[in-house]
Motif scaffolding. Structure first.
Motif, PDB file in Angstrom:
ATOM      1  N   GLU A 107       0.828  -1.212   0.000  1.00  0.00           N
ATOM      2  CA  GLU A 107       0.000   0.000   0.000  1.00  0.00           C
ATOM      3  C   GLU A 107       0.862   1.261   0.000  1.00  0.00           C
TER       4      GLU A 107
ATOM      5  N   TYR B 117       0.563   4.020  -2.887  1.00  0.00           N
ATOM      6  CA  TYR B 117       0.253   5.426  -2.584  1.00  0.00           C
ATOM      7  C   TYR B 117       1.321   6.355  -3.167  1.00  0.00           C
TER       8      TYR B 117
ATOM      9  N   LYS C 118      -3.425   8.219   6.552  1.00  0.00           N
ATOM     10  CA  LYS C 118      -4.874   8.002   6.416  1.00  0.00           C
ATOM     11  C   LYS C 118      -5.169   6.886   5.423  1.00  0.00           C
ATOM     12  N   HIS C 119      -4.363   6.825   4.352  1.00  0.00           N
ATOM     13  CA  HIS C 119      -4.520   5.759   3.356  1.00  0.00           C
ATOM     14  C   HIS C 119      -4.277   4.389   3.996  1.00  0.00           C
TER      15      HIS C 119
ATOM     16  N   PHE D 291      -4.499   3.562   7.240  1.00  0.00           N
ATOM     17  CA  PHE D 291      -5.574   3.250   8.183  1.00  0.00           C
ATOM     18  C   PHE D 291      -6.827   2.780   7.444  1.00  0.00           C
ATOM     19  N   ARG D 292      -7.123   3.413   6.321  1.00  0.00           N
ATOM     20  CA  ARG D 292      -8.330   3.062   5.566  1.00  0.00           C
ATOM     21  C   ARG D 292      -8.195   1.694   4.906  1.00  0.00           C
ATOM     22  N   THR D 293      -7.059   1.457   4.236  1.00  0.00           N
ATOM     23  CA  THR D 293      -6.928   0.226   3.446  1.00  0.00           C
ATOM     24  C   THR D 293      -6.543  -0.985   4.289  1.00  0.00           C
TER      25      THR D 293
ATOM     26  N   ARG E 131      -6.671  -1.114   8.068  1.00  0.00           N
ATOM     27  CA  ARG E 131      -7.465  -1.301   9.281  1.00  0.00           C
ATOM     28  C   ARG E 131      -8.946  -0.975   9.099  1.00  0.00           C
ATOM     29  N   GLY E 132      -9.312  -0.434   7.942  1.00  0.00           N
ATOM     30  CA  GLY E 132     -10.714  -0.078   7.719  1.00  0.00           C
ATOM     31  C   GLY E 132     -11.179   1.084   8.572  1.00  0.00           C
ATOM     32  N   ILE E 133     -10.243   1.946   8.970  1.00  0.00           N
ATOM     33  CA  ILE E 133     -10.554   3.107   9.813  1.00  0.00           C
ATOM     34  C   ILE E 133     -10.456   4.363   8.960  1.00  0.00           C
ATOM     35  N   GLU E 134     -11.533   5.132   8.932  1.00  0.00           N
ATOM     36  CA  GLU E 134     -11.578   6.358   8.132  1.00  0.00           C
ATOM     37  C   GLU E 134     -11.228   7.543   9.035  1.00  0.00           C
TER      38      GLU E 134
ATOM     39  N   THR F  26     -10.880  11.387   9.065  1.00  0.00           N
ATOM     40  CA  THR F  26     -11.272  12.518   8.210  1.00  0.00           C
ATOM     41  C   THR F  26     -10.717  13.852   8.691  1.00  0.00           C
TER      42      THR F  26
END
Length: 451
Positions: free
Chosen positions: A14, A18, A120-121, A123-125, A127-130, A132
């Motif tokens: 990832e 990125y 943030k990328h 965490f999102r990809t 851990r599934g945590i957004e 913002t």
């Protein structure tokens, strides 16, 4: 362990995805370089073909990536092994992996924005945590004042409160009256701690790795009065003022430490705060609190060397408004440096670099380099700058630390294949080890081991 290594693989993929999307080139830099002892200790490698001379293993590709910026490689990254001959702990190994990045024509805001985006990328990809909201920014001076650490764990409160005005000279307690710093934390709901528990906390701060002389406590009673371990030295009026300053309520426990060395005492209080956070279950591994620590001092005083040392490295750019202070008061100069902190762990750090040869020369002089020594160690970089260096800056993330945080580990060893132990040994390969006399002779080395 396999799951941890699978997670590490996913994160490196990832990261590459990125950075590729942002126009970065992955470029490998050498593992055998010249030694630059300014900073941590180098691992050195003898050269058979150059008797008496040594390579060093890179602590960081710092100067190499700056040369790449001069060469026109505007956006570079590398997932790279780095080596430091340092004492070990849970988040440190003699060899570790950095996500090393550098960018041309950027200011601090550009670097922070891009690498906050990378966090943030991930965490999102992964851990599934957004996430913002922008990550908070905290000046280094505030981090030290409120937490006694440049990597504060902000998952919970218990910020420091300075108590010099409240407790110094207002009673007969000589320990506080002789102190240069008195600070306290308020542990919510802990007034019911037994004498045994309080003795355990006192023993904790007296341990050799913390080194405090003692601990003072004050309980806020249900009726609002205050009962303290130094009752006989202070009136109830002073203790009530202590309660008010600490914003304590009935049921809270106030823990106080003092000392002659402000920074040292704050660091001791930091260890106590983290211990209380752990005991109260406030350091949840599934909760993530991120921030940027900014405005670091440019220099720190080294008692061992008897001179100013670069807090990060000699190539960090000072804040433009502080450049005049380089001549009059270098210790007050702040750096264009920034660290990302997650749950009390420094996961990455970087800075804007000096690209002006004259400013770099001045920096070397402040750090005690003669012109000859600066030329000998860093002449290759200074000479490259003469051809025109773009403004540039970067950041290095610790891959091992990111993976261990995402995996909820207490040590980075558990996400590394073939890690070293606390003595820096690879117990499987039995390394380091002695080598044959024949090899020593080929390398023109003779051993003279100290007892």
């Amino acid at each position: 362990v396999r799951k941890n290594l699978e997670l590490r693989h996913q994160m490196t993929m990832e990261v590459r995805r990125y950075l590729d999307s942002k126009g970065f080139l992955e470029i490998e830099t050498p593992m055998l370089i010249g030694s630059t002892p300014e900073g941590a200790r180098d691992f050195v490698v003898p050269s058979r073909m150059n008797p008496g001379q040594f390579y060093a293993l890179p602590q960081s590709p710092q100067t190499l990536k700056q040369l790449l910026m001069v060469a026109g490689m505007d956006r570079y990254f590398q997932i790279v092994k780095c080596f430091r001959d340092e004492d070990l702990r849970a988040d440190r190994q003699p060899e570790f992996t950095q996500i090393d990045c550098e960018m041309s024509f950027v200011e601090q805001e550009d670097v922070i924005a891009l690498f906050e985006g990378m966090a943030k990328h991930l965490f999102r990809t992964i851990r599934g945590i957004e996430l913002t909201e922008p990550f908070p920014r905290m000046p280094w001076s505030e981090a030290m004042r409120l937490y006694g650490s440049d990597k504060p764990d902000t998952r919970f409160g218990m910020e420091f409160v300075e108590l010099m005005d409240v407790l110094k000279g207002t009673g007969e307690f000589s320990v506080f009256n002789d102190a240069s710093y008195i600070g306290g934390i308020c542990a919510p709901g802990c007034a019911s701690y037994t004498r045994k528990q309080l003795d355990q906390l006192t023993d904790f701060v007296k341990r050799s790795q913390i080194g405090a002389k003692g601990l003072v406590y004050a309980r806020v009673q249900e009726d609002g009065s205050v009962k303290s371990s130094v009752d006989k030295f202070y009136t109830q009026e002073v203790l009530l003022r202590l309660k008010e300053t600490m914003k304590a309520v009935p049921g809270d426990l106030i823990l106080i430490m003092s000392g002659e060395d402000v920074m040292k005492t704050r660091k001791q209080l930091c260890e106590l705060r983290l211990e209380m956070g752990t005991r109260l279950g406030l350091r949840d591994k599934n909760k993530f609190s991120l921030l940027w620590v900014v405005d670091f001092p440019m220099f720190e005083w080294s008692e061992e060397e008897g001179r100013l040392m670069a807090m990060h490295h000699p190539f960090t750019h000072p804040k433009d408004e502080d450049i005049p202070l380089l001549d009059s008061n270098p210790a007050a100069v702040r750096a264009d440096a920034y660290d990302m902190v997650c749950n009390g762990v420094e996961v990455g750090g970087g800075s804007i670099r000096i690209h002006d040869p004259e400013l770099q020369d001045k920096m070397f002089k402040i750090l005690g380099f003669t012109e000859e020594r600066a030329q000998e160690q860093f002449g290759f970089l200074m000479n490259a700058f003469k051809y025109g260096a773009p403004p540039h800056g970067g950041l290095a993330y610790g891959l091992d630390r990111w993976v261990s945080l995402f995996a909820g580990l207490d040590s980075i060893r558990d996400c590394i294949a073939f890690p070293k132990n606390n003595s820096g040994r690879d117990v499987m390969l039995d390394a380091p080890s002695y080598i044959d006399q024949k090899q020593l002779d080929e390398l023109n080395l003779a051993l003279d081991l100290k007892d």
